[in-house]
Scaffold this motif. Structure first.
Motif, PDB file in Angstrom:
ATOM      1  N   LEU A 113       2.635   0.817   0.568  1.00 43.16           N
ATOM      2  CA  LEU A 113       1.910   2.013   0.999  1.00 43.16           C
ATOM      3  C   LEU A 113       0.610   1.691   1.720  1.00 43.16           C
ATOM      4  N   GLY A 131       3.784  12.728   3.749  1.00 44.52           N
ATOM      5  CA  GLY A 131       3.361  12.791   2.357  1.00 44.52           C
ATOM      6  C   GLY A 131       4.517  12.652   1.386  1.00 44.52           C
ATOM      7  N   LEU A 178       1.839  -1.248  -4.354  1.00 40.02           N
ATOM      8  CA  LEU A 178       1.292  -0.158  -3.542  1.00 40.02           C
ATOM      9  C   LEU A 178       0.611  -0.688  -2.292  1.00 40.02           C
ATOM     10  N   LEU A 214       5.319   5.881  -3.968  1.00 41.20           N
ATOM     11  CA  LEU A 214       4.433   5.778  -5.121  1.00 41.20           C
ATOM     12  C   LEU A 214       5.218   5.924  -6.419  1.00 41.20           C
ATOM     13  N   VAL A 243      -0.880  17.686   0.892  1.00 39.60           N
ATOM     14  CA  VAL A 243      -0.856  16.724   1.995  1.00 39.60           C
ATOM     15  C   VAL A 243      -0.754  17.487   3.315  1.00 39.60           C
ATOM     16  N   THR A 272      -7.106   6.230  -3.089  1.00 35.22           N
ATOM     17  CA  THR A 272      -6.810   7.535  -2.488  1.00 35.22           C
ATOM     18  C   THR A 272      -5.525   7.452  -1.676  1.00 35.22           C
ATOM     19  N   ASP A 273      -4.848   8.599  -1.597  1.00 36.95           N
ATOM     20  CA  ASP A 273      -3.703   8.675  -0.697  1.00 36.95           C
ATOM     21  C   ASP A 273      -4.238   8.911   0.723  1.00 36.95           C
ATOM     22  N   THR A 276      -2.162   0.822   0.519  1.00 31.98           N
ATOM     23  CA  THR A 276      -3.343   1.367  -0.145  1.00 31.98           C
ATOM     24  C   THR A 276      -4.470   0.347  -0.070  1.00 31.98           C
ATOM     25  N   TRP A 309       5.441   9.068   1.305  1.00 32.03           N
ATOM     26  CA  TRP A 309       4.401   8.296   0.615  1.00 32.03           C
ATOM     27  C   TRP A 309       4.546   8.441  -0.896  1.00 32.03           C
ATOM     28  N   TYR A 310       4.744   9.666  -1.375  1.00 32.53           N
ATOM     29  CA  TYR A 310       4.875   9.896  -2.815  1.00 32.53           C
ATOM     30  C   TYR A 310       6.219   9.411  -3.353  1.00 32.53           C
TER      31      TYR A 310
END
Length: 129
Positions: A80, A17, A76, A24, A11, A101-102, A82, A20-21
């Motif tokens: 996030l 990042g 998500l 996730l 990232v 995709t991230d 997404t 974000w993870y």
């Protein structure tokens, strides 16, 4: 003998990042050995590493097994942001799956077993190791 696996995504913005993870994975990393690097043990012996750097073009997708793909897609999208992704099925494939995709371009997929007895057996087998 191979006994473990690590998968790495990169990232460009590590603090963003990492957050974000975390969302996730729905939990904190299991190991942060140094700045710019975090790891989650997804199942025993299988690690996802998030590292600061530029993503490799065209890599992935990393596919993660979930019990309820539609519920995860909604979570998500809500947490996030997404993009909406299509959930695919094929008669000869025992799972349904989707890919997104991230924010850095890493491709991530989710899959869910269609046969819940098979899913429970896989979870039991993995958990007993």
């Amino acid at each position: 003998m191979i006994f473990e696996i690590t998968i790495q995504v990169r990232v460009a913005n590590y603090p963003e990042g990492l957050e974000w993870y975390r969302t996730l994975m729905n939990r904190e990393p299991d190991f942060i050995p140094h700045e710019g690097f975090a790891e989650w043990e997804l199942i025993p012996g299988c690690w996802l590493q998030v590292a600061e750097g530029e993503p490799a073009p065209g890599s992935g997708p990393i596919r993660l097994g979930v019990q309820h793909i539609e519920r995860e897609r909604q979570r998500l999208a809500q947490h996030l942001k997404t993009e909406s992704f299509t959930i695919h099925t094929r008669d000869e494939v025992p799972v349904k799956w989707g890919t997104f995709t991230d924010p850095w371009g890493n491709r991530i997929g989710l899959f869910e077993y269609m046969n819940k007895d098979e899913e429970r057996e896989r979870i039991r087998m993995i958990a007993s190791k």
